[in-house]
Motif scaffolding. Structure first.
Motif, PDB file in Angstrom:
ATOM      1  N   LEU A  11      45.051   3.802  -3.309  1.00 42.44           N
ATOM      2  CA  LEU A  11      45.000   2.410  -3.750  1.00 42.44           C
ATOM      3  C   LEU A  11      46.034   1.604  -2.976  1.00 42.44           C
ATOM      4  O   LEU A  11      47.242   1.818  -3.119  1.00 42.44           O
ATOM      5  CB  LEU A  11      45.270   2.318  -5.255  1.00 42.44           C
ATOM      6  CG  LEU A  11      44.375   3.188  -6.151  1.00 42.44           C
ATOM      7  CD1 LEU A  11      44.702   2.937  -7.622  1.00 42.44           C
ATOM      8  CD2 LEU A  11      42.901   2.922  -5.879  1.00 42.44           C
ATOM      9  N   GLY A  12      45.553   0.680  -2.152  1.00 41.66           N
ATOM     10  CA  GLY A  12      46.403  -0.075  -1.249  1.00 41.66           C
ATOM     11  C   GLY A  12      46.235   0.458   0.164  1.00 41.66           C
ATOM     12  O   GLY A  12      46.565   1.617   0.419  1.00 41.66           O
ATOM     13  N   LEU A  13      45.721  -0.374   1.058  1.00 37.42           N
ATOM     14  CA  LEU A  13      45.375   0.099   2.399  1.00 37.42           C
ATOM     15  C   LEU A  13      46.145  -0.657   3.475  1.00 37.42           C
ATOM     16  O   LEU A  13      45.601  -1.039   4.510  1.00 37.42           O
ATOM     17  CB  LEU A  13      43.858  -0.026   2.637  1.00 37.42           C
ATOM     18  CG  LEU A  13      42.981   0.772   1.670  1.00 37.42           C
ATOM     19  CD1 LEU A  13      41.507   0.539   1.973  1.00 37.42           C
ATOM     20  CD2 LEU A  13      43.319   2.265   1.720  1.00 37.42           C
ATOM     21  N   GLY A  14      47.438  -0.858   3.216  1.00 32.43           N
ATOM     22  CA  GLY A  14      48.306  -1.418   4.239  1.00 32.43           C
ATOM     23  C   GLY A  14      48.697  -0.351   5.241  1.00 32.43           C
ATOM     24  O   GLY A  14      47.964   0.619   5.449  1.00 32.43           O
ATOM     25  N   LEU A  20      47.521   6.903   5.255  1.00 36.51           N
ATOM     26  CA  LEU A  20      47.231   8.038   4.383  1.00 36.51           C
ATOM     27  C   LEU A  20      45.725   8.264   4.289  1.00 36.51           C
ATOM     28  O   LEU A  20      45.248   9.409   4.328  1.00 36.51           O
ATOM     29  CB  LEU A  20      47.841   7.797   3.001  1.00 36.51           C
ATOM     30  CG  LEU A  20      47.739   8.940   1.991  1.00 36.51           C
ATOM     31  CD1 LEU A  20      48.373  10.212   2.538  1.00 36.51           C
ATOM     32  CD2 LEU A  20      48.410   8.526   0.670  1.00 36.51           C
ATOM     33  N   LEU A  21      44.960   7.188   4.157  1.00 36.38           N
ATOM     34  CA  LEU A  21      43.500   7.301   4.146  1.00 36.38           C
ATOM     35  C   LEU A  21      43.003   7.973   5.425  1.00 36.38           C
ATOM     36  O   LEU A  21      42.170   8.891   5.382  1.00 36.38           O
ATOM     37  CB  LEU A  21      42.883   5.911   4.004  1.00 36.38           C
ATOM     38  CG  LEU A  21      41.357   5.828   4.041  1.00 36.38           C
ATOM     39  CD1 LEU A  21      40.743   6.395   2.776  1.00 36.38           C
ATOM     40  CD2 LEU A  21      40.908   4.375   4.241  1.00 36.38           C
ATOM     41  N   ARG A  22      43.527   7.551   6.551  1.00 34.93           N
ATOM     42  CA  ARG A  22      43.115   8.121   7.837  1.00 34.93           C
ATOM     43  C   ARG A  22      43.526   9.594   7.940  1.00 34.93           C
ATOM     44  O   ARG A  22      42.735  10.452   8.363  1.00 34.93           O
ATOM     45  CB  ARG A  22      43.740   7.330   8.983  1.00 34.93           C
ATOM     46  CG  ARG A  22      43.261   5.890   9.122  1.00 34.93           C
ATOM     47  CD  ARG A  22      43.991   5.198  10.269  1.00 34.93           C
ATOM     48  NE  ARG A  22      43.717   3.787  10.356  1.00 34.93           N
ATOM     49  CZ  ARG A  22      42.705   3.242  11.059  1.00 34.93           C
ATOM     50  NH1 ARG A  22      41.858   4.031  11.697  1.00 34.93           N
ATOM     51  NH2 ARG A  22      42.551   1.928  11.095  1.00 34.93           N
ATOM     52  N   LEU A  67      49.274   5.766  -5.092  1.00 32.13           N
ATOM     53  CA  LEU A  67      49.501   4.335  -5.240  1.00 32.13           C
ATOM     54  C   LEU A  67      50.305   3.843  -4.044  1.00 32.13           C
ATOM     55  O   LEU A  67      51.486   4.177  -3.901  1.00 32.13           O
ATOM     56  CB  LEU A  67      50.241   4.051  -6.543  1.00 32.13           C
ATOM     57  CG  LEU A  67      49.598   4.628  -7.816  1.00 32.13           C
ATOM     58  CD1 LEU A  67      50.477   4.348  -9.034  1.00 32.13           C
ATOM     59  CD2 LEU A  67      48.204   4.057  -8.013  1.00 32.13           C
ATOM     60  N   ALA A  68      49.661   3.039  -3.197  1.00 32.86           N
ATOM     61  CA  ALA A  68      50.317   2.540  -1.988  1.00 32.86           C
ATOM     62  C   ALA A  68      50.387   1.022  -2.028  1.00 32.86           C
ATOM     63  O   ALA A  68      50.032   0.337  -1.067  1.00 32.86           O
ATOM     64  CB  ALA A  68      49.568   3.025  -0.746  1.00 32.86           C
ATOM     65  N   VAL A  69      50.843   0.514  -3.155  1.00 29.21           N
ATOM     66  CA  VAL A  69      50.964  -0.938  -3.344  1.00 29.21           C
ATOM     67  C   VAL A  69      52.429  -1.278  -3.557  1.00 29.21           C
ATOM     68  O   VAL A  69      53.234  -0.423  -3.940  1.00 29.21           O
ATOM     69  CB  VAL A  69      50.124  -1.410  -4.547  1.00 29.21           C
ATOM     70  CG1 VAL A  69      48.653  -1.090  -4.324  1.00 29.21           C
ATOM     71  CG2 VAL A  69      50.614  -0.784  -5.850  1.00 29.21           C
ATOM     72  N   GLU A 128      47.725   4.412  11.272  1.00 30.43           N
ATOM     73  CA  GLU A 128      47.330   5.459  12.212  1.00 30.43           C
ATOM     74  C   GLU A 128      47.380   6.815  11.533  1.00 30.43           C
ATOM     75  O   GLU A 128      48.228   7.067  10.674  1.00 30.43           O
ATOM     76  CB  GLU A 128      48.220   5.447  13.449  1.00 30.43           C
ATOM     77  CG  GLU A 128      49.706   5.482  13.156  1.00 30.43           C
ATOM     78  CD  GLU A 128      50.549   5.231  14.398  1.00 30.43           C
ATOM     79  OE1 GLU A 128      51.227   6.180  14.833  1.00 30.43           O
ATOM     80  OE2 GLU A 128      50.534   4.098  14.906  1.00 30.43           O
ATOM     81  N   ALA A 129      46.482   7.690  11.922  1.00 33.17           N
ATOM     82  CA  ALA A 129      46.341   8.980  11.252  1.00 33.17           C
ATOM     83  C   ALA A 129      47.547   9.881  11.443  1.00 33.17           C
ATOM     84  O   ALA A 129      47.825  10.741  10.593  1.00 33.17           O
ATOM     85  CB  ALA A 129      45.081   9.687  11.755  1.00 33.17           C
ATOM     86  N   ASP A 130      48.276   9.733  12.529  1.00 34.19           N
ATOM     87  CA  ASP A 130      49.410  10.627  12.786  1.00 34.19           C
ATOM     88  C   ASP A 130      50.753  10.000  12.431  1.00 34.19           C
ATOM     89  O   ASP A 130      51.790  10.477  12.874  1.00 34.19           O
ATOM     90  CB  ASP A 130      49.411  11.084  14.244  1.00 34.19           C
ATOM     91  CG  ASP A 130      49.532   9.924  15.226  1.00 34.19           C
ATOM     92  OD1 ASP A 130      49.503   8.751  14.784  1.00 34.19           O
ATOM     93  OD2 ASP A 130      49.662  10.181  16.440  1.00 34.19           O
ATOM     94  N   LEU A 131      50.751   8.956  11.619  1.00 31.76           N
ATOM     95  CA  LEU A 131      52.001   8.281  11.256  1.00 31.76           C
ATOM     96  C   LEU A 131      52.983   9.231  10.574  1.00 31.76           C
ATOM     97  O   LEU A 131      54.196   9.103  10.723  1.00 31.76           O
ATOM     98  CB  LEU A 131      51.708   7.096  10.331  1.00 31.76           C
ATOM     99  CG  LEU A 131      52.926   6.248   9.935  1.00 31.76           C
ATOM    100  CD1 LEU A 131      53.449   5.464  11.138  1.00 31.76           C
ATOM    101  CD2 LEU A 131      52.570   5.280   8.804  1.00 31.76           C
ATOM    102  N   PHE A 132      52.481  10.211   9.820  1.00 31.98           N
ATOM    103  CA  PHE A 132      53.347  11.075   9.021  1.00 31.98           C
ATOM    104  C   PHE A 132      53.730  12.374   9.725  1.00 31.98           C
ATOM    105  O   PHE A 132      54.467  13.178   9.156  1.00 31.98           O
ATOM    106  CB  PHE A 132      52.653  11.399   7.692  1.00 31.98           C
ATOM    107  CG  PHE A 132      52.154  10.172   6.972  1.00 31.98           C
ATOM    108  CD1 PHE A 132      53.036   9.212   6.509  1.00 31.98           C
ATOM    109  CD2 PHE A 132      50.790   9.971   6.787  1.00 31.98           C
ATOM    110  CE1 PHE A 132      52.575   8.077   5.867  1.00 31.98           C
ATOM    111  CE2 PHE A 132      50.322   8.842   6.142  1.00 31.98           C
ATOM    112  CZ  PHE A 132      51.215   7.885   5.682  1.00 31.98           C
TER     113      PHE A 132
END
Length: 326
Positions: A11-14, A20-22, A67-69, A128-132
């Motif tokens: 929840l929250g797609l910033g 995280l979604l990616r 929760l990503a808000v 981006e998918a590799d941010l983490f």
């Protein structure tokens, strides 16, 4: 058999939620995203991701909800999660207030989280998918509150997308991030504000000013939210920094200010050059909340999770040496 949640809602797609979604999708998880902004939802859909039209739709049958808000938005989102039986985590940069909110809203299964990752840019377009990959991801095992199985499931998920999991309590996290993130943002902003009174300084500024003020370019609303949300710890650490700078101001007034400044600057330089600490040899540890907290307090982290144990790494401890010994 310990398993990570398969059906996940973000929840929250910033920047963080979008990344995280990616990342979870790339790792094979079944993920549904949602954002309150219709244009963000459409952007994520066009990128090929499953996006719901409401919070209720996104969390339906979800085993984990992330929760990503922003912190001020959390109460409104939690009200829409009333009765949700799945595991809940968050990515907020302050943990104590979030923990209190979860308790007040009756969230039964919660593990506070904070990935130490980010960029100056924001929004789904910057995600981006590799941010983490390689980042420290705090997961809070609270004594007498956190279910060990829930913590391990979430730790397995975070390590699956490349993060190293640091186990500390919410209070310990908030003090640490005030030191290394929130106060530096305020300090960088204060240095940047000096440009307003002296255009010449801006013309002469180079590497040291650029490196020392980089995070001041972060959106003001984000800096204010994270510092204001952690106001107690930030004020303590800010006062401590001011005390140190005041002491150094006194050293500048000494008969020989150069000689007076060298010892504290040498110590600070050695600490900075030794950071980040070299990782030690990975070790297997039995999974327990006390053991995880001891690991986190020592600066260690978890790299993978099994049914009843974790693979942990502790930093090597270096002894500060006289400068002439380098």
């Amino acid at each position: 058999m310990l398993t990570s949640p398969a059906r996940t809602a973000v929840l929250g797609l910033g920047l963080i939620g979008g990344s995280l979604l990616r990342a979870l999708t790339a790792a094979g998880y079944e993920v549904t995203g949602f954002d309150a902004d219709p244009s963000t939802r459409e952007l994520a859909r066009k990128a090929g991701y499953r996006v719901a039209g409401s919070v209720t739709e996104a969390v339906r049958d979800a085993e984990l909800t992330a929760l990503a808000v922003p912190l001020p938005v959390l109460p409104r989102v939690l009200a829409e999660l009333d009765g949700h039986a799945g595991l809940v985590t968050d990515v907020t940069s302050v943990k104590g207030p979030v923990r209190d909110l979860m308790s007040r809203h009756g969230v039964r299964r919660f593990v506070g989280g904070h990935p130490m990752a980010g960029k100056e840019t924001s929004g789904f377009a910057a995600s981006e998918a590799d941010l983490f990959t390689g980042c420290a991801w705090v997961l809070c095992p609270e004594p007498d509150e956190t279910d060990l199985g829930d913590w391990l499931r979430l730790a397995r998920l975070c390590t699956a997308i490349g993060a190293r999991v640091v186990p500390v309590t919410a209070a310990e996290h908030d003090t640490a991030v005030a030191q290394i993130s929130h106060v530096p943002h305020l300090f960088a902003a204060a240095l940047s504000a000096r440009l307003a009174a002296n255009p010449l300084a801006g013309a002469l500024a180079a590497g040291s000013f650029r490196d020392g003020t980089r995070v001041a370019a972060t959106r003001a609303e984000l800096i204010a939210a994270m510092c204001g949300g952690n106001a107690g710890a930030v004020r303590r650490e800010l006062r401590s920094l001011i005390e140190t700078l005041t002491e150094w101001d006194g050293l500048l007034a000494a008969d020989d200010p150069v000689a007076a400044l060298i010892p504290p600057l040498h110590t600070a330089g050695e600490l900075r050059r030794a950071w980040p600490a070299r990782p030690g040899t990975p070790e297997k540890l039995p999974a327990s909340l006390p053991g995880l907290l001891e690991l986190g307090r020592a600066g260690g982290w978890v790299t993978s999770v099994d049914d009843s144990e974790v693979v942990a790494v502790r930093p090597e401890v270096e002894t500060l040496r006289p400068e002439g010994d380098r």
